[in-house]
Design an enzyme around this catalytic site. Structure first.
Site, PDB file in Angstrom:
ATOM      1  N   GLY A  48    -101.769 -32.079 -18.689  1.00 39.91           N
ATOM      2  CA  GLY A  48    -101.915 -32.073 -17.241  1.00 39.91           C
ATOM      3  C   GLY A  48    -102.166 -33.474 -16.721  1.00 39.91           C
ATOM      4  O   GLY A  48    -102.466 -34.398 -17.493  1.00 39.91           O
ATOM      5  N   GLN A  53    -105.272 -39.812 -10.825  1.00 40.91           N
ATOM      6  CA  GLN A  53    -105.137 -40.550 -12.095  1.00 40.91           C
ATOM      7  C   GLN A  53    -103.984 -41.558 -12.066  1.00 40.91           C
ATOM      8  O   GLN A  53    -103.879 -42.392 -12.960  1.00 40.91           O
ATOM      9  CB  GLN A  53    -104.921 -39.575 -13.257  1.00 40.91           C
ATOM     10  CG  GLN A  53    -106.135 -38.723 -13.558  1.00 40.91           C
ATOM     11  CD  GLN A  53    -105.854 -37.796 -14.722  1.00 40.91           C
ATOM     12  OE1 GLN A  53    -105.227 -36.749 -14.551  1.00 40.91           O
ATOM     13  NE2 GLN A  53    -106.279 -38.194 -15.910  1.00 40.91           N
ATOM     14  N   CYS A  90    -109.223 -36.796 -21.917  1.00 35.75           N
ATOM     15  CA  CYS A  90    -108.691 -37.123 -20.592  1.00 35.75           C
ATOM     16  C   CYS A  90    -107.874 -38.399 -20.697  1.00 35.75           C
ATOM     17  O   CYS A  90    -108.304 -39.363 -21.339  1.00 35.75           O
ATOM     18  CB  CYS A  90    -109.861 -37.323 -19.630  1.00 35.75           C
ATOM     19  SG  CYS A  90    -109.353 -37.772 -17.972  1.00 35.75           S
ATOM     20  N   LEU A  91    -106.709 -38.399 -20.054  1.00 31.21           N
ATOM     21  CA  LEU A  91    -105.836 -39.585 -20.120  1.00 31.21           C
ATOM     22  C   LEU A  91    -106.496 -40.792 -19.441  1.00 31.21           C
ATOM     23  O   LEU A  91    -106.121 -41.926 -19.716  1.00 31.21           O
ATOM     24  CB  LEU A  91    -104.487 -39.284 -19.464  1.00 31.21           C
ATOM     25  CG  LEU A  91    -103.651 -38.200 -20.164  1.00 31.21           C
ATOM     26  CD1 LEU A  91    -102.398 -37.898 -19.359  1.00 31.21           C
ATOM     27  CD2 LEU A  91    -103.286 -38.619 -21.582  1.00 31.21           C
ATOM     28  N   HIS A 132    -109.481 -28.529 -15.430  1.00 30.49           N
ATOM     29  CA  HIS A 132    -109.674 -29.981 -15.631  1.00 30.49           C
ATOM     30  C   HIS A 132    -108.991 -30.771 -14.506  1.00 30.49           C
ATOM     31  O   HIS A 132    -109.567 -31.707 -13.955  1.00 30.49           O
ATOM     32  CB  HIS A 132    -109.107 -30.360 -17.013  1.00 30.49           C
ATOM     33  CG  HIS A 132    -109.221 -31.807 -17.373  1.00 30.49           C
ATOM     34  ND1 HIS A 132    -110.025 -32.263 -18.403  1.00 30.49           N
ATOM     35  CD2 HIS A 132    -108.602 -32.917 -16.877  1.00 30.49           C
ATOM     36  CE1 HIS A 132    -109.906 -33.593 -18.494  1.00 30.49           C
ATOM     37  NE2 HIS A 132    -109.048 -33.997 -17.586  1.00 30.49           N
ATOM     38  N   GLU A 133    -107.771 -30.368 -14.150  1.00 32.50           N
ATOM     39  CA  GLU A 133    -107.019 -31.129 -13.132  1.00 32.50           C
ATOM     40  C   GLU A 133    -107.586 -30.891 -11.727  1.00 32.50           C
ATOM     41  O   GLU A 133    -107.654 -31.821 -10.927  1.00 32.50           O
ATOM     42  CB  GLU A 133    -105.528 -30.786 -13.179  1.00 32.50           C
ATOM     43  CG  GLU A 133    -104.838 -31.047 -14.523  1.00 32.50           C
ATOM     44  CD  GLU A 133    -105.187 -32.369 -15.180  1.00 32.50           C
ATOM     45  OE1 GLU A 133    -105.464 -33.361 -14.466  1.00 32.50           O
ATOM     46  OE2 GLU A 133    -105.209 -32.419 -16.421  1.00 32.50           O
ATOM     47  N   HIS A 136    -110.403 -33.091 -11.250  1.00 33.27           N
ATOM     48  CA  HIS A 136    -110.014 -34.466 -10.895  1.00 33.27           C
ATOM     49  C   HIS A 136    -109.859 -34.615  -9.383  1.00 33.27           C
ATOM     50  O   HIS A 136    -110.208 -35.648  -8.813  1.00 33.27           O
ATOM     51  CB  HIS A 136    -108.684 -34.850 -11.561  1.00 33.27           C
ATOM     52  CG  HIS A 136    -108.828 -35.450 -12.929  1.00 33.27           C
ATOM     53  ND1 HIS A 136    -109.541 -36.601 -13.162  1.00 33.27           N
ATOM     54  CD2 HIS A 136    -108.335 -35.070 -14.139  1.00 33.27           C
ATOM     55  CE1 HIS A 136    -109.488 -36.900 -14.464  1.00 33.27           C
ATOM     56  NE2 HIS A 136    -108.763 -35.981 -15.077  1.00 33.27           N
TER      57      HIS A 136
END
Ligand code: ZN
Length: 171
Positions: A48, A53, A90-91, A132-133, A136
């Site tokens: 995702g 991000q 997480c990226l 998670h997204e 964000h």
């Protein structure tokens, strides 16, 4: 399509900790953003990615789980049931993983790339990635939800670690 640079927590850019703004209308610029985000997520091996991000303070997320791609503007959680605890990364926080408790099954609604309202239903990794997204978009990083004592470093170049984490890293 284009690869976008991923904002890292270490950049200390406020975009990662700020509540993102609703998309007023899904137009060509939003469709391009969604497509670029999918390309960036796939390139980074994430499940995702959220627009903050890539430095864009809008409520847009993309997901790819079990080879199915989802693109959602203004996503909202409709239902969150059950409980799962698993490793998450997480990226925007490369090299860090930890255990996070999430809902096992979720239903989210949002606008698709044509501006039409859709519902996405998921369990397991998809449910985890949706939560998670959406976090964000509210400026929340997984490290603030990690179960105490489980946050640790891992080396993405370590093949054993990468294999153990296959399908677990989120985005
Ligand atoms: Zn993330």
């Amino acid at each position: 399509m284009a690869l976008l640079p991923i904002v890292l927590a270490s950049d200390e850019d406020p975009v990662l900790v700020t509540r993102a703004t609703r998309v007023p209308r899904v137009d060509d610029s939003i469709r391009k953003l969604m497509d670029d985000m999918v390309e960036t997520m796939v390139d980074a091996h994430g499940a995702g990615l959220a627009a903050p991000q890539v430095g864009v303070p809008l409520r847009v997320i993309v997901l790819k789980v079990d080879n199915q791609v989802y693109q959602l503007a203004n996503p909202e959680m409709v239902r969150c049931e059950g409980e799962q605890t698993g490793l998450e990364g997480c990226l925007s926080l490369p090299g860090l993983i930890g255990e996070v408790k999430r809902c096992e099954r979720v239903v989210a609604r949002g606008l698709n790339r044509h501006g039409k309202e859709i519902r996405v239903k998921g369990d397991g990794l998809l449910a985890r990635a949706i939560e998670h997204e959406i976090d964000h978009l509210d400026g929340i990083l997984f490290t603030s939800k990690v179960i105490e004592g489980t946050l640790r470093r891992w080396d993405p170049a370590d093949e054993n670690a990468a294999e153990a984490l296959e399908g677990e890293l989120v985005g």
